[in-house]
Design a protein around this motif. Structure first.
Motif, PDB file in Angstrom:
ATOM      1  N   PHE A  22      -4.844  17.918  27.533  1.00 24.48           N
ATOM      2  CA  PHE A  22      -4.714  18.942  28.577  1.00 24.48           C
ATOM      3  C   PHE A  22      -3.424  19.734  28.377  1.00 24.48           C
ATOM      4  CE2 PHE A  22      -3.114  20.434  32.639  1.00 24.48           C
ATOM      5  CZ  PHE A  22      -4.223  21.050  33.204  1.00 24.48           C
ATOM      6  N   LEU A  23      -2.319  19.028  28.121  1.00 21.82           N
ATOM      7  CA  LEU A  23      -1.031  19.705  27.937  1.00 21.82           C
ATOM      8  C   LEU A  23      -1.068  20.628  26.720  1.00 21.82           C
ATOM      9  CD1 LEU A  23       1.699  17.012  28.679  1.00 21.82           C
ATOM     10  CD2 LEU A  23       1.301  19.137  29.903  1.00 21.82           C
ATOM     11  N   ARG A  24      -1.670  20.143  25.636  1.00 22.88           N
ATOM     12  CA  ARG A  24      -1.764  20.938  24.400  1.00 22.88           C
ATOM     13  C   ARG A  24      -2.510  22.233  24.683  1.00 22.88           C
ATOM     14  NH1 ARG A  24      -4.315  17.250  21.502  1.00 22.88           N
ATOM     15  NH2 ARG A  24      -2.482  15.931  21.409  1.00 22.88           N
ATOM     16  N   ARG A  25      -3.659  22.102  25.364  1.00 24.95           N
ATOM     17  CA  ARG A  25      -4.457  23.307  25.644  1.00 24.95           C
ATOM     18  C   ARG A  25      -3.730  24.223  26.614  1.00 24.95           C
ATOM     19  NH1 ARG A  25      -8.678  22.079  28.339  1.00 24.95           N
ATOM     20  NH2 ARG A  25      -8.525  19.823  28.361  1.00 24.95           N
ATOM     21  N   HIS A  26      -3.019  23.617  27.580  1.00 23.73           N
ATOM     22  CA  HIS A  26      -2.286  24.401  28.568  1.00 23.73           C
ATOM     23  C   HIS A  26      -1.180  25.195  27.882  1.00 23.73           C
ATOM     24  CE1 HIS A  26      -1.381  25.151  32.748  1.00 23.73           C
ATOM     25  NE2 HIS A  26      -0.096  25.007  32.483  1.00 23.73           N
ATOM     26  N   ILE A  27      -0.443  24.522  26.993  1.00 23.24           N
ATOM     27  CA  ILE A  27       0.663  25.187  26.290  1.00 23.24           C
ATOM     28  C   ILE A  27       0.102  26.256  25.353  1.00 23.24           C
ATOM     29  CG2 ILE A  27       2.459  24.824  24.547  1.00 23.24           C
ATOM     30  CD1 ILE A  27       2.887  22.049  25.948  1.00 23.24           C
ATOM     31  N   ASP A  28      -0.981  25.934  24.630  1.00 23.99           N
ATOM     32  CA  ASP A  28      -1.624  26.933  23.758  1.00 23.99           C
ATOM     33  C   ASP A  28      -2.051  28.135  24.583  1.00 23.99           C
ATOM     34  OD1 ASP A  28      -1.238  25.355  21.636  1.00 23.99           O
ATOM     35  OD2 ASP A  28      -3.319  24.707  21.403  1.00 23.99           O
ATOM     36  N   GLY A  29      -2.635  27.861  25.733  1.00 19.34           N
ATOM     37  CA  GLY A  29      -3.099  28.946  26.607  1.00 19.34           C
ATOM     38  C   GLY A  29      -1.945  29.819  27.044  1.00 19.34           C
ATOM     39  N   SER A  30      -0.818  29.165  27.386  1.00 18.64           N
ATOM     40  CA  SER A  30       0.357  29.918  27.817  1.00 18.64           C
ATOM     41  C   SER A  30       0.875  30.782  26.682  1.00 18.64           C
ATOM     42  CB  SER A  30       1.464  28.966  28.261  1.00 18.64           C
ATOM     43  OG  SER A  30       1.016  28.198  29.338  1.00 18.64           O
ATOM     44  N   ALA A  31       0.859  30.218  25.443  1.00 16.24           N
ATOM     45  CA  ALA A  31       1.344  30.975  24.285  1.00 16.24           C
ATOM     46  C   ALA A  31       0.463  32.201  24.060  1.00 16.24           C
ATOM     47  CB  ALA A  31       1.346  30.078  23.049  1.00 16.24           C
ATOM     48  N   HIS A  32      -0.869  32.010  24.183  1.00 17.44           N
ATOM     49  CA  HIS A  32      -1.784  33.144  24.011  1.00 17.44           C
ATOM     50  C   HIS A  32      -1.534  34.197  25.084  1.00 17.44           C
ATOM     51  CE1 HIS A  32      -4.637  30.324  21.729  1.00 17.44           C
ATOM     52  NE2 HIS A  32      -3.893  31.006  20.895  1.00 17.44           N
ATOM     53  N   LEU A  33      -1.302  33.703  26.308  1.00 11.77           N
ATOM     54  CA  LEU A  33      -1.059  34.620  27.422  1.00 11.77           C
ATOM     55  C   LEU A  33       0.229  35.413  27.182  1.00 11.77           C
ATOM     56  CD1 LEU A  33      -1.987  35.508  30.243  1.00 11.77           C
ATOM     57  CD2 LEU A  33      -0.585  33.674  31.188  1.00 11.77           C
ATOM     58  N   ALA A  34       1.281  34.700  26.739  1.00 13.79           N
ATOM     59  CA  ALA A  34       2.562  35.362  26.480  1.00 13.79           C
ATOM     60  C   ALA A  34       2.398  36.406  25.376  1.00 13.79           C
ATOM     61  CB  ALA A  34       3.604  34.315  26.082  1.00 13.79           C
ATOM     62  N   ALA A  35       1.641  36.050  24.315  1.00 13.75           N
ATOM     63  CA  ALA A  35       1.419  36.998  23.209  1.00 13.75           C
ATOM     64  C   ALA A  35       0.660  38.221  23.699  1.00 13.75           C
ATOM     65  CB  ALA A  35       0.650  36.298  22.088  1.00 13.75           C
ATOM     66  N   ALA A  36      -0.341  37.978  24.554  1.00 10.82           N
ATOM     67  CA  ALA A  36      -1.138  39.088  25.090  1.00 10.82           C
ATOM     68  C   ALA A  36      -0.264  40.010  25.937  1.00 10.82           C
ATOM     69  CB  ALA A  36      -2.293  38.535  25.927  1.00 10.82           C
ATOM     70  N   LEU A  37       0.620  39.408  26.733  1.00 10.26           N
ATOM     71  CA  LEU A  37       1.513  40.216  27.576  1.00 10.26           C
ATOM     72  C   LEU A  37       2.481  41.036  26.721  1.00 10.26           C
ATOM     73  CD1 LEU A  37       2.319  37.715  30.461  1.00 10.26           C
ATOM     74  CD2 LEU A  37       1.101  39.886  30.649  1.00 10.26           C
ATOM     75  N   ARG A  38       2.976  40.409  25.624  1.00 11.70           N
ATOM     76  CA  ARG A  38       3.896  41.112  24.725  1.00 11.70           C
ATOM     77  C   ARG A  38       3.207  42.328  24.115  1.00 11.70           C
ATOM     78  NH1 ARG A  38       5.956  36.418  23.102  1.00 11.70           N
ATOM     79  NH2 ARG A  38       4.527  36.228  21.348  1.00 11.70           N
ATOM     80  N   THR A  39       1.950  42.134  23.654  1.00  9.99           N
ATOM     81  CA  THR A  39       1.186  43.229  23.043  1.00  9.99           C
ATOM     82  C   THR A  39       0.976  44.351  24.047  1.00  9.99           C
ATOM     83  OG1 THR A  39       0.044  41.572  21.742  1.00  9.99           O
ATOM     84  CG2 THR A  39      -0.938  43.750  21.781  1.00  9.99           C
ATOM     85  N   LEU A  40       0.602  43.968  25.265  1.00  9.23           N
ATOM     86  CA  LEU A  40       0.373  44.976  26.313  1.00  9.23           C
ATOM     87  C   LEU A  40       1.648  45.777  26.581  1.00  9.23           C
ATOM     88  CD1 LEU A  40      -1.757  43.058  28.963  1.00  9.23           C
ATOM     89  CD2 LEU A  40      -2.431  45.098  27.688  1.00  9.23           C
ATOM     90  N   THR A  41       2.788  45.049  26.639  1.00  9.87           N
ATOM     91  CA  THR A  41       4.063  45.713  26.932  1.00  9.87           C
ATOM     92  C   THR A  41       4.427  46.677  25.810  1.00  9.87           C
ATOM     93  OG1 THR A  41       4.725  43.690  28.009  1.00  9.87           O
ATOM     94  CG2 THR A  41       6.461  45.289  27.609  1.00  9.87           C
ATOM     95  N   LEU A  42       4.245  46.205  24.528  1.00  7.18           N
ATOM     96  CA  LEU A  42       4.556  47.059  23.378  1.00  7.18           C
ATOM     97  C   LEU A  42       3.677  48.300  23.385  1.00  7.18           C
ATOM     98  CD1 LEU A  42       5.101  44.434  20.543  1.00  7.18           C
ATOM     99  CD2 LEU A  42       6.798  46.020  21.485  1.00  7.18           C
ATOM    100  N   ASN A  43       2.383  48.094  23.638  1.00 13.48           N
ATOM    101  CA  ASN A  43       1.454  49.228  23.671  1.00 13.48           C
ATOM    102  C   ASN A  43       1.864  50.225  24.747  1.00 13.48           C
ATOM    103  OD1 ASN A  43      -0.022  48.172  21.626  1.00 13.48           O
ATOM    104  ND2 ASN A  43      -1.636  47.299  22.925  1.00 13.48           N
ATOM    105  N   ALA A  44       2.262  49.690  25.892  1.00 15.18           N
ATOM    106  CA  ALA A  44       2.649  50.576  26.992  1.00 15.18           C
ATOM    107  C   ALA A  44       3.872  51.395  26.618  1.00 15.18           C
ATOM    108  CB  ALA A  44       2.935  49.742  28.235  1.00 15.18           C
ATOM    109  N   LEU A  45       4.830  50.755  25.883  1.00 10.70           N
ATOM    110  CA  LEU A  45       6.051  51.460  25.500  1.00 10.70           C
ATOM    111  C   LEU A  45       5.762  52.548  24.465  1.00 10.70           C
ATOM    112  CD1 LEU A  45       8.574  48.487  25.264  1.00 10.70           C
ATOM    113  CD2 LEU A  45       8.599  50.357  26.922  1.00 10.70           C
ATOM    114  N   GLN A  46       4.754  52.249  23.591  1.00  5.56           N
ATOM    115  CA  GLN A  46       4.455  53.191  22.520  1.00  5.56           C
ATOM    116  C   GLN A  46       3.604  54.370  22.984  1.00  5.56           C
ATOM    117  OE1 GLN A  46       2.782  50.534  19.686  1.00  5.56           O
ATOM    118  NE2 GLN A  46       4.753  49.686  19.063  1.00  5.56           N
ATOM    119  N   GLU A  47       2.902  54.166  24.077  1.00  7.29           N
ATOM    120  CA  GLU A  47       2.042  55.248  24.568  1.00  7.29           C
ATOM    121  C   GLU A  47       2.874  56.366  25.181  1.00  7.29           C
ATOM    122  OE1 GLU A  47      -0.744  53.616  27.317  1.00  7.29           O
ATOM    123  OE2 GLU A  47      -1.760  52.472  25.767  1.00  7.29           O
ATOM    124  N   PRO A  48       2.520  57.626  24.879  1.00  6.21           N
ATOM    125  CA  PRO A  48       3.269  58.704  25.482  1.00  6.21           C
ATOM    126  C   PRO A  48       3.058  58.731  26.995  1.00  6.21           C
ATOM    127  CG  PRO A  48       1.338  59.533  24.314  1.00  6.21           C
ATOM    128  CD  PRO A  48       1.429  58.073  24.027  1.00  6.21           C
TER     129      PRO A  48
END
Ligand SMILES: [Zn+2]
Length: 215
Positions: free
Chosen positions: A186-212
């Motif tokens: 459970f912990l492994r999947r939870h941590i993996d899930g959090s990592a995926h979520l953090a990566a997704a948030l980072r991508t969204l933030t970068l995309n938002a910054l790059q968009e005019p």
């Protein structure tokens, strides 16, 4: 010689097996075994598992918790073990551990689903969560009793540890291992899930910054 020597030695052997596996965290955790319909054995309070002898194991009445054998003070969690054994007449052993992965899960306020068929047969459909109360108190026993279910053999004690029941002490030790494996997964999947979520948030933030900016 005192009575129940073989069963008391069985309790000591189980303590050593669990301590060697790191599931008891020093003198934390305690074990109990039904001896007769009226009596159960329980480890003494604050015991050094490596120096226990059969005569050190306490024997208590299941109904009143009156001590009938052993000179040491019984575990502070004796009432919780008695509640487990009284509620589950088919179960012979009740084991309380401070095992690392499951204790980490016990910091969260979440029950764990049990999906594997063998694990389900041993533990039930879930590992339940018991709301927090200080260890060794009547409050914890009360909360534990409220959570006891015929079909659940394993319980996370919030901010504390685990208690599980089984048809034998050997099976209880296997249940401790099952609970730890389910918790680690459970912990492994939870941590993996959090990592995926953090990566997704980072991508969204970068995309938002790059968009005019559109004004
Ligand atoms: Zn404890």
């Amino acid at each position: 010689m005192s009575r129940f020597t073989l069963q008391k030695q069985q309790v000591i052997d189980a303590c050593l097996t669990l301590a060697e596996s790191g599931y008891l965290a020093g003198t934390g955790g305690n074990l109990s075994l039904r001896l007769t319909p009226e009596l159960f054995a329980v480890t003494p309070s604050g015991a050094d598992y490596y120096s226990l002898r059969p005569d050190d194991i306490c024997v208590l009445r299941l109904d009143s918790l009156v001590q009938v054998e052993g000179t040491l003070k019984p575990s502070v969690e004796s009432a919780m073990h008695a509640a487990m054994l009284r509620h589950k007449p088919g179960m012979q052993a009740s084991v309380h551990t401070h095992q690392p992965m499951a204790s980490a899960i016990a910091l969260l306020n979440t029950a764990l689903p049990v999906t594997d068929a063998t694990d389900r047969a041993a533990l039930g459909e879930r590992i339940a969560i018991v709301p927090y109360a200080p260890s060794g108190t009547v409050f914890l026993v009360h909360r534990f009793k409220q959570c006891l279910s015929d079909t659940v053999q394993a319980y996370l004690l919030k901010n504390h540890g685990v208690i599980c029941a089984a048809q034998s002490m050997g099976e209880a030790i296997r249940n401790v291992g099952r609970i730890e494996a389910i918790s680690a997964d459970f912990l492994r999947r939870h941590i993996d899930g959090s990592a995926h979520l953090a990566a997704a948030l980072r991508t969204l933030t970068l995309n938002a910054l790059q968009e005019p900016a559109v004004r």
